[in-house]
Design an enzyme around this catalytic site. Structure first.
Site, PDB file in Angstrom:
ATOM      1  N   CYS A  68     -10.469   0.821   2.785  1.00 35.60           N
ATOM      2  CA  CYS A  68      -9.004   0.709   2.768  1.00 35.60           C
ATOM      3  C   CYS A  68      -8.367   1.839   3.581  1.00 35.60           C
ATOM      4  O   CYS A  68      -8.792   2.987   3.536  1.00 35.60           O
ATOM      5  CB  CYS A  68      -8.493   0.744   1.329  1.00 35.60           C
ATOM      6  SG  CYS A  68      -6.710   0.513   1.214  1.00 35.60           S
ATOM      7  N   CYS A  72      -4.895   6.816  -1.358  1.00 33.89           N
ATOM      8  CA  CYS A  72      -4.645   7.055  -2.789  1.00 33.89           C
ATOM      9  C   CYS A  72      -5.727   7.995  -3.343  1.00 33.89           C
ATOM     10  O   CYS A  72      -6.925   7.674  -3.275  1.00 33.89           O
ATOM     11  CB  CYS A  72      -4.645   5.724  -3.538  1.00 33.89           C
ATOM     12  SG  CYS A  72      -3.619   4.478  -2.723  1.00 33.89           S
ATOM     13  N   CYS A  75      -8.714   6.863  -5.592  1.00 31.56           N
ATOM     14  CA  CYS A  75      -9.411   5.611  -5.303  1.00 31.56           C
ATOM     15  C   CYS A  75     -10.718   5.771  -4.545  1.00 31.56           C
ATOM     16  O   CYS A  75     -10.781   6.451  -3.506  1.00 31.56           O
ATOM     17  CB  CYS A  75      -8.487   4.665  -4.546  1.00 31.56           C
ATOM     18  SG  CYS A  75      -9.201   3.015  -4.404  1.00 31.56           S
ATOM     19  N   CYS A 112      -8.437 -11.853 -12.520  1.00 35.03           N
ATOM     20  CA  CYS A 112      -7.670 -11.024 -11.581  1.00 35.03           C
ATOM     21  C   CYS A 112      -8.509 -10.709 -10.350  1.00 35.03           C
ATOM     22  O   CYS A 112      -9.604 -10.150 -10.469  1.00 35.03           O
ATOM     23  CB  CYS A 112      -7.288  -9.697 -12.225  1.00 35.03           C
ATOM     24  SG  CYS A 112      -6.525  -9.868 -13.825  1.00 35.03           S
ATOM     25  N   CYS A 143      -4.359 -13.960 -11.365  1.00 38.56           N
ATOM     26  CA  CYS A 143      -3.653 -12.727 -10.997  1.00 38.56           C
ATOM     27  C   CYS A 143      -4.296 -12.217  -9.715  1.00 38.56           C
ATOM     28  O   CYS A 143      -5.503 -12.384  -9.520  1.00 38.56           O
ATOM     29  CB  CYS A 143      -3.805 -11.699 -12.126  1.00 38.56           C
ATOM     30  SG  CYS A 143      -3.006 -10.121 -11.753  1.00 38.56           S
ATOM     31  N   CYS A 203       2.730  -7.792 -13.084  1.00 36.58           N
ATOM     32  CA  CYS A 203       1.782  -6.927 -13.781  1.00 36.58           C
ATOM     33  C   CYS A 203       1.902  -5.569 -13.106  1.00 36.58           C
ATOM     34  O   CYS A 203       1.568  -5.429 -11.927  1.00 36.58           O
ATOM     35  CB  CYS A 203       0.373  -7.500 -13.634  1.00 36.58           C
ATOM     36  SG  CYS A 203      -0.903  -6.398 -14.283  1.00 36.58           S
ATOM     37  N   ARG A 275      -1.888  -3.371 -21.390  1.00 39.28           N
ATOM     38  CA  ARG A 275      -3.347  -3.454 -21.213  1.00 39.28           C
ATOM     39  C   ARG A 275      -3.990  -2.075 -21.175  1.00 39.28           C
ATOM     40  O   ARG A 275      -3.616  -1.208 -20.395  1.00 39.28           O
ATOM     41  CB  ARG A 275      -3.691  -4.210 -19.931  1.00 39.28           C
ATOM     42  CG  ARG A 275      -5.215  -4.391 -19.778  1.00 39.28           C
ATOM     43  CD  ARG A 275      -5.614  -5.302 -18.634  1.00 39.28           C
ATOM     44  NE  ARG A 275      -4.855  -6.515 -18.661  1.00 39.28           N
ATOM     45  CZ  ARG A 275      -4.111  -6.943 -17.649  1.00 39.28           C
ATOM     46  NH1 ARG A 275      -4.046  -6.263 -16.538  1.00 39.28           N
ATOM     47  NH2 ARG A 275      -3.435  -8.063 -17.765  1.00 39.28           N
TER      48      ARG A 275
HETATM   49  N1  SAM Z   1      -5.095  -2.128  -2.923  1.00 38.54           N
HETATM   50  C1  SAM Z   1      -4.214  -2.662  -3.862  1.00 38.54           C
HETATM   51  C2  SAM Z   1      -3.214  -1.650  -4.393  1.00 38.54           C
HETATM   52  O1  SAM Z   1      -3.438  -0.476  -4.277  1.00 38.54           O
HETATM   53  O2  SAM Z   1      -2.211  -2.092  -4.943  1.00 38.54           O
HETATM   54  C3  SAM Z   1      -4.914  -3.304  -5.037  1.00 38.54           C
HETATM   55  C4  SAM Z   1      -6.146  -2.675  -5.636  1.00 38.54           C
HETATM   56  S1  SAM Z   1      -5.936  -1.067  -6.375  1.00 38.54           S
HETATM   57  C5  SAM Z   1      -7.588  -0.593  -6.606  1.00 38.54           C
HETATM   58  C6  SAM Z   1      -5.243  -1.440  -7.970  1.00 38.54           C
HETATM   59  C7  SAM Z   1      -4.987  -0.328  -8.930  1.00 38.54           C
HETATM   60  O3  SAM Z   1      -6.221   0.151  -9.450  1.00 38.54           O
HETATM   61  C8  SAM Z   1      -4.301   0.930  -8.448  1.00 38.54           C
HETATM   62  O4  SAM Z   1      -2.932   0.776  -8.315  1.00 38.54           O
HETATM   63  C9  SAM Z   1      -4.643   1.909  -9.565  1.00 38.54           C
HETATM   64  O5  SAM Z   1      -3.676   1.825 -10.589  1.00 38.54           O
HETATM   65  C10 SAM Z   1      -5.977   1.383 -10.106  1.00 38.54           C
HETATM   66  N2  SAM Z   1      -7.071   2.332  -9.820  1.00 38.54           N
HETATM   67  C11 SAM Z   1      -7.714   2.483  -8.655  1.00 38.54           C
HETATM   68  N3  SAM Z   1      -8.660   3.445  -8.742  1.00 38.54           N
HETATM   69  C12 SAM Z   1      -8.601   3.920 -10.009  1.00 38.54           C
HETATM   70  C13 SAM Z   1      -9.322   4.925 -10.719  1.00 38.54           C
HETATM   71  N4  SAM Z   1     -10.264   5.646 -10.130  1.00 38.54           N
HETATM   72  N5  SAM Z   1      -9.003   5.149 -12.011  1.00 38.54           N
HETATM   73  C14 SAM Z   1      -8.038   4.414 -12.614  1.00 38.54           C
HETATM   74  N6  SAM Z   1      -7.339   3.454 -11.988  1.00 38.54           N
HETATM   75  C15 SAM Z   1      -7.602   3.200 -10.706  1.00 38.54           C
HETATM   76 FE1  SF4 Z   2      -6.424   1.065  -0.991  1.00 43.29          FE
HETATM   77 FE2  SF4 Z   2      -7.422   1.998  -3.261  1.00 43.29          FE
HETATM   78 FE3  SF4 Z   2      -4.974   2.682  -2.541  1.00 43.29          FE
HETATM   79 FE4  SF4 Z   2      -5.462   0.138  -3.312  1.00 43.29          FE
HETATM   80  S1  SF4 Z   2      -5.611   1.966  -4.576  1.00 43.29           S
HETATM   81  S2  SF4 Z   2      -4.270   0.812  -1.530  1.00 43.29           S
HETATM   82  S3  SF4 Z   2      -7.556  -0.077  -2.545  1.00 43.29           S
HETATM   83  S4  SF4 Z   2      -6.870   3.209  -1.439  1.00 43.29           S
END
Ligand code: SAM
Ligand code: SF4
Ligand code: DTB
Length: 333
Positions: A68, A72, A75, A112, A143, A203, A275
């Site tokens: 990606c 974030c 992530c 989802c 979802c 959500c 959730r």
């Molecule tokens: N890329 C899209 C986005 O960021 O909206 C969808 C997938 S992203 C992985 C969805 C959500 O997963 C993030 O907004 C975050 O809240 C959660 N998430 C991702 N990594 C995480 C982690 N290490 N611990 C807890 N929640 C996590």
């Molecule tokens: Fe990309 Fe992870 Fe951020 Fe979603 S949460 S936008 S997958 S870096």
């Protein structure tokens, strides 16, 4: 007898951007209550709106993993984080349907589909539309979480039969830049507006345990509760610390803070499915039980989240049994 601090019914949409139903200070006052008072109030509200034995089971599938372009800090899937997660292509429809059938057979009612995109491209969206149509035809609620959407994309997903779109605000506005630099809070709010206008159910939740203060946890919950209307589904994730991400190695959050966050979400969004999302594996059964007491009534069910492990489905069934909880049954046409 103690009374709830103050409950505000959802206000009609007058000027949503300016009507703050829950000032952050009031949400913070809930966080600051003695633990037992907060739990008592949350349980009263939970019982007034739901059968507290009823837990929604949602199963997650990563339909496109890793690589990606966003940054974030939590992530594992950001290309710039060296986490060992391999970038994959979009899963073929057959693999998605196999997973959906298994999820249904093991008792999930919602499926989802998550993708590691900043936003979906045209070809991506066509594939997801097909997935949504087919999964929906199995009788599961659908979802998707695909990143930022344009107005037309949200409308197309709705037309394909999508029920919910997941798009998290993740933290309070003032803390956001500590966690993400490749997009702004307002980008998230804009996508949430498009999802609503398309008629999709929302959500939207966040992550706690990212080094934020209690004030910022209150700021996140206030943002969610003040969406007008507030989300139907509110995932509260506990940060899963992944090696190679900037947030790895933070001091762990006091588990009672996590439980308080669930309780405050329940109090401020009485009709929402709250959730208990990522982080359950690290939490243990006792903390999870406190979260159910605090008003959580949905979990991710299945051995895997997106890239990290969730409790084994069998262990979850045993936990629900021990606590006298049962899976919610949703009938979709
Ligand atoms: N890329 C899209 C986005 O960021 O909206 C969808 C997938 S992203 C992985 C969805 C959500 O997963 C993030 O907004 C975050 O809240 C959660 N998430 C991702 N990594 C995480 C982690 N290490 N611990 C807890 N929640 C996590
Ligand atoms: Fe990309 Fe992870 Fe951020 Fe979603 S949460 S936008 S997958 S870096
Ligand atoms: C949400 O709020 N939590 C889910 C789902 N929406 C997409 C994702 C949790 C991801 C946990 C870390 C991982 O497995 O990569």
């Amino acid at each position: 007898m103690s009374h709830p601090v103050s409950f505000h019914p959802p206000t009609p949409p007058i000027t949503p951007a300016t009507v703050a139903t829950w000032p952050v200070a009031e949400v913070l006052a809930l966080f600051n209550l003695p633990f037992n008072d907060l739990m008592y109030q949350a349980q009263q509200v939970h019982r007034a709106h739901f059968d507290v034995a009823d837990i929604e089971l949602a199963t997650l599938l990563s339909i496109k993993t890793g690589g990606c372009e966003e940054d974030c800090g939590y992530c594992s899937q950001a290309a710039r984080h060296d986490t060992g997660v391999q970038a994959t292509k979009v899963l073929p429809i057959d693999a998605v349907m196999d997973a959906a059938r298994k999820a249904k057979a093991s008792g999930a009612t919602r499926f989802c589909m998550g993708a590691a995109w900043r936003s979906p491209k045209e070809r991506d969206l066509e594939k997801v539309e097909e997935m949504v149509r087919e999964v929906k035809a199995l009788g599961l609620e659908t979802c998707a979480t695909l990143g930022m959407l344009e107005e037309g994309q949200a409308n197309r997903l709705k037309a394909a039969g999508l029920d919910y779109y997941n798009h998290n605000l993740d933290t309070a506005p003032e803390f956001y830049s500590n966690v993400v630099s490749t997009r702004a809070y307002q980008d998230r709010l804009d996508t949430l507006g498009r999802i609503r206008r398309a008629g999709l159910k929302v959500c939207c939740g966040g992550i706690v345990g990212m080094g934020e203060s209690r004030q910022s946890r209150a700021g996140l919950i206030a943002q969610l509760a003040n969406l007008n209307p507030y989300p139907e589904s509110v995932p509260i994730n506990h940060l899963v610390q992944v090696e190679g991400t900037p947030l790895h190695g933070l001091d762990p959050l006091d588990p009672f803070e996590f439980v308080r966050t669930i309780a405050v979400a329940r109090l401020t969004m009485p009709h929402a499915r709250v959730r208990l999302s990522a982080g359950r594996r690290q939490m243990g059964e006792a903390v999870q039980a406190l979260c159910f007491l605090a008003g959580a009534n949905s979990i991710f069910y299945g051995d895997r989240l997106l890239t990290t492990d969730n409790p084994e489905a069998e262990d979850d069934r045993a936990l629900l049994n021990k606590l006298g909880l049962r899976a919610q049954v949703t009938v979709t046409e």
